[in-house]
Design a protein around this motif. Structure first.
Motif, PDB file in Angstrom:
ATOM      1  N   LYS A 276     -79.786  44.299  90.219  1.00 56.45           N
ATOM      2  CA  LYS A 276     -79.252  43.630  89.029  1.00 56.45           C
ATOM      3  C   LYS A 276     -78.804  44.649  87.986  1.00 56.45           C
ATOM      4  CE  LYS A 276     -80.143  40.072  85.598  1.00 56.45           C
ATOM      5  NZ  LYS A 276     -81.137  39.155  84.974  1.00 56.45           N
TER       6      LYS A 276
ATOM      7  N   GLU B 130     -75.062  44.680  86.493  1.00 59.53           N
ATOM      8  CA  GLU B 130     -74.784  44.638  85.053  1.00 59.53           C
ATOM      9  C   GLU B 130     -73.945  45.834  84.617  1.00 59.53           C
ATOM     10  OE1 GLU B 130     -78.721  44.374  83.492  1.00 59.53           O
ATOM     11  OE2 GLU B 130     -78.778  42.167  83.607  1.00 59.53           O
TER      12      GLU B 130
ATOM     13  N   ILE C  92     -83.560  37.087  90.682  1.00 55.35           N
ATOM     14  CA  ILE C  92     -82.797  38.109  89.975  1.00 55.35           C
ATOM     15  C   ILE C  92     -81.310  38.005  90.287  1.00 55.35           C
ATOM     16  CG2 ILE C  92     -82.395  40.613  89.863  1.00 55.35           C
ATOM     17  CD1 ILE C  92     -85.383  41.014  90.216  1.00 55.35           C
ATOM     18  N   LEU C  93     -80.980  37.629  91.520  1.00 52.77           N
ATOM     19  CA  LEU C  93     -79.600  37.723  91.987  1.00 52.77           C
ATOM     20  C   LEU C  93     -78.838  36.404  91.994  1.00 52.77           C
ATOM     21  CD1 LEU C  93     -80.163  40.076  95.072  1.00 52.77           C
ATOM     22  CD2 LEU C  93     -79.594  40.724  92.727  1.00 52.77           C
TER      23      LEU C  93
ATOM     24  N   LEU D 275     -75.249  36.063  90.486  1.00 49.40           N
ATOM     25  CA  LEU D 275     -74.277  37.103  90.822  1.00 49.40           C
ATOM     26  C   LEU D 275     -73.414  36.668  92.011  1.00 49.40           C
ATOM     27  CD1 LEU D 275     -76.638  40.228  90.645  1.00 49.40           C
ATOM     28  CD2 LEU D 275     -75.286  39.213  88.800  1.00 49.40           C
TER      29      LEU D 275
END
Length: 276
Positions: A16, A20, A42-43, A46
């Motif tokens: 991540k 970013e 977390i992903l 995305l």
């Protein structure tokens, strides 16, 4: 114009961080998340495709379909056995090509995998080429410093860690005084810390030393610590953590420093004299 980046994502927050970084710099990217390793929490927001580790053909084709040109391999990956890998035909051909490297050390295996990606026309780069600010600085991170006796034992421990690293078996050891009481294996640094938790005595507390293996490929698997590493070491009675300046990734250095100071544990970067 920057080349589109493919992020091969294992566990932890680094994928991540890298995504970013791409967003901030206006760079196109696509994430291949490895099932059973990468963190969906977390992903999830995305541009990502979830692929199991043994599906090499699907990974390569997905990257090509997305017009990816450069690849970064980042995040922790639990190493499977041949039996649990369930390789597709593409993976089987790769296994036959790299042969005995499959049962060798992590650096040898990851370098071979990077070379397979490059055989397919991708360029594999290290995460430190994009996120150089994550590399450990020299000196103490916070207010707490090792004492003179600690520094003596640390120097001896570093020399022993370099010898062990030449065997491509792990990036970390734990010392108590000048004795190694634990070495990292395929289960990782957290497991190493837990194994050494009950060794506090009048003779001193454990110290974690985590450094790059001699001759290690910088594109893959640089040593990494984060606040979780520090917290766990403190819970297990350690007095400190030593990392290699310019060769170890420190995830969220501010949080690492605050955690170390709060827990009463030193974290220090040390510069080593060996071939980079």
């Amino acid at each position: 114009m920057q080349r589109k980046l493919g992020i091969i994502a294992g566990g932890g927050p680094l994928p991540k961080y890298l995504a970013e970084h791409c967003q901030y710099n206006g760079r196109e990217y696509f994430v291949i998340a490895l099932v059973g390793n990468a963190d969906e929490r977390i992903l999830h927001a995305l541009p990502v495709k979830w692929v199991r580790l043994g599906a090499a053909g699907k990974i390569i084709q997905s990257l090509k379909d997305q017009n990816v040109e450069e690849i970064v391999m980042v995040g922790a990956v639990r190493r499977p056995s041949i039996m649990t890998l369930f390789p597709d035909w593409r993976a089987i051909s790769i296994i036959f090509r790299i042969g005995t490297i499959m049962v060798g050390g992590d650096n040898s295996l990851l370098t071979a995998i990077a070379e397979e990606f490059e055989r397919e026309g991708f360029k594999v780069i290290g995460i430190d080429e994009l996120l150089s600010d994550l590399l450990a600085p020299v000196g103490p991170f916070g207010m707490i410093k090792p004492n003179g006796q600690d520094l003596k034992f640390i120097q001896s421990g570093i020399q022993q860690a370099q010898i062990i690293g030449q065997q491509d078996t792990g990036q970390a050891i734990v010392i108590q005084n000048d004795i190694i009481i634990g070495t990292e294996n395929r289960n990782g640094t957290d497991e190493l810390i837990k194994r050494c938790r009950n060794t506090v005595s009048d003779h001193g507390k454990p110290i974690l030393i985590k450094i790059k293996k001699p001759g290690q490929d910088r594109r893959v698997d640089l040593p990494t610590i984060g606040a979780r590493t520090v917290q766990l070491a403190a819970e297990c009675g350690f007095s400190g953590i030593v990392v290699e300046t310019g060769q170890t990734l420190v995830v969220d250095r501010t949080k690492v420093t605050k955690t170390a100071d709060k827990c009463g544990l030193f974290v220090i970067g040390t510069k080593l004299n060996h071939e980079q």
